[in-house]
Design an enzyme around this catalytic site. Structure first.
Site, PDB file in Angstrom:
ATOM      1  N   ILE A  32       0.823  -1.209   0.000  1.00  0.00           N
ATOM      2  CA  ILE A  32       0.000   0.000   0.000  1.00  0.00           C
ATOM      3  C   ILE A  32       0.864   1.269   0.000  1.00  0.00           C
ATOM      4  O   ILE A  32       0.399   2.337  -0.396  1.00  0.00           O
ATOM      5  CB  ILE A  32      -0.970  -0.026   1.216  1.00  0.00           C
ATOM      6  CG1 ILE A  32      -2.182   0.845   0.976  1.00  0.00           C
ATOM      7  CG2 ILE A  32      -0.254   0.346   2.498  1.00  0.00           C
ATOM      8  CD1 ILE A  32      -3.299   0.606   1.985  1.00  0.00           C
ATOM      9  N   HIS A  99       5.768 -12.277   5.658  1.00  0.00           N
ATOM     10  CA  HIS A  99       5.667 -11.812   4.273  1.00  0.00           C
ATOM     11  C   HIS A  99       7.049 -11.543   3.721  1.00  0.00           C
ATOM     12  O   HIS A  99       7.935 -11.080   4.437  1.00  0.00           O
ATOM     13  CB  HIS A  99       4.801 -10.546   4.177  1.00  0.00           C
ATOM     14  CG  HIS A  99       5.181  -9.479   5.154  1.00  0.00           C
ATOM     15  ND1 HIS A  99       4.802  -9.515   6.478  1.00  0.00           N
ATOM     16  CD2 HIS A  99       5.919  -8.360   5.021  1.00  0.00           C
ATOM     17  CE1 HIS A  99       5.285  -8.466   7.114  1.00  0.00           C
ATOM     18  NE2 HIS A  99       5.992  -7.751   6.247  1.00  0.00           N
TER      19      HIS A  99
HETATM   20  P1  5GP Z   1       6.838  -4.988   7.468  1.00  0.00           P
HETATM   21  O1  5GP Z   1       7.206  -3.594   7.948  1.00  0.00           O
HETATM   22  O2  5GP Z   1       6.024  -5.734   8.509  1.00  0.00           O
HETATM   23  O3  5GP Z   1       7.997  -5.790   6.951  1.00  0.00           O
HETATM   24  O4  5GP Z   1       5.925  -4.761   6.195  1.00  0.00           O
HETATM   25  C1  5GP Z   1       4.568  -4.529   6.251  1.00  0.00           C
HETATM   26  C2  5GP Z   1       4.191  -3.887   4.937  1.00  0.00           C
HETATM   27  O5  5GP Z   1       2.797  -3.958   4.795  1.00  0.00           O
HETATM   28  C3  5GP Z   1       4.583  -2.412   4.821  1.00  0.00           C
HETATM   29  O6  5GP Z   1       5.462  -2.225   3.720  1.00  0.00           O
HETATM   30  C4  5GP Z   1       3.251  -1.692   4.636  1.00  0.00           C
HETATM   31  O7  5GP Z   1       3.325  -0.618   3.727  1.00  0.00           O
HETATM   32  C5  5GP Z   1       2.351  -2.806   4.134  1.00  0.00           C
HETATM   33  N1  5GP Z   1       0.957  -2.653   4.480  1.00  0.00           N
HETATM   34  C6  5GP Z   1       0.450  -2.280   5.690  1.00  0.00           C
HETATM   35  N2  5GP Z   1      -0.893  -2.264   5.651  1.00  0.00           N
HETATM   36  C7  5GP Z   1      -1.254  -2.636   4.386  1.00  0.00           C
HETATM   37  C8  5GP Z   1      -2.520  -2.805   3.746  1.00  0.00           C
HETATM   38  O8  5GP Z   1      -3.597  -2.628   4.323  1.00  0.00           O
HETATM   39  N3  5GP Z   1      -2.499  -3.184   2.448  1.00  0.00           N
HETATM   40  C9  5GP Z   1      -1.324  -3.397   1.766  1.00  0.00           C
HETATM   41  N4  5GP Z   1      -1.422  -3.766   0.486  1.00  0.00           N
HETATM   42  N5  5GP Z   1      -0.120  -3.263   2.357  1.00  0.00           N
HETATM   43  C10 5GP Z   1      -0.085  -2.881   3.645  1.00  0.00           C
END
Ligand code: 5GP
Ligand code: ZN
Length: 113
Positions: A32, A99
């Protein structure tokens, strides 16, 4: 847990996402808040909070193979791309459903911040 997990809700289509790949085990959708021209998240449909809790080699291996396949679809294979798995607070993990980030389409800095 899975009821409130953001990515489980995306798997169940309760929250919209731009899905680029889906099969029985995996889902991939655009981040997102993209950090590169291609920024796709690849997740297992099964809820696993992070690499620390992952115990199934196939689940983990599949994430990278799906990432490779999406890189090809996105046309970034030849120029190169990065696959990132943030685990825990110091790595900046914010969503506790494992992820892989697939990032590409521009030159990426190293080391990461
Ligand atoms: P992390 O920081 O946990 O490695 O990555 C989480 C990712 O999820 C971030 O890059 C953030 O932008 C993405 N993200 C968070 N909420 C959403 C959402 O509701 N939809 C999508 N498509 N991505 C999201
Ligand atoms: Zn989940």
């Amino acid at each position: 847990m899975t009821d409130s997990c953001l990515f489980c809700r995306i798997v169940r289509k309760e929250i919209p996402a731009t899905v680029v790949y889906e099969d029985e085990h995996s889902l991939a959708f655009r981040d997102i808040d993209p950090k590169a021209p291609t920024h796709v998240l690849i997740i297992p449909k099964k809820h696993v909070p992070s690499l620390n809790e992952a115990d199934d080699p196939e689940t983990i291996g599949r994430l990278l193979l799906v990432a490779r396949s999406i890189a090809k679809d996105e046309g970034i294979t030849a120029d190169g791309y990065r696959t990132v798995l943030n685990t825990g607070a110091n790595a900046g993990q914010t969503v506790f459903h494992i992820h892989v980030h697939l990032l590409g389409g521009r030159r990426l800095g190293w080391p990461p911040g």
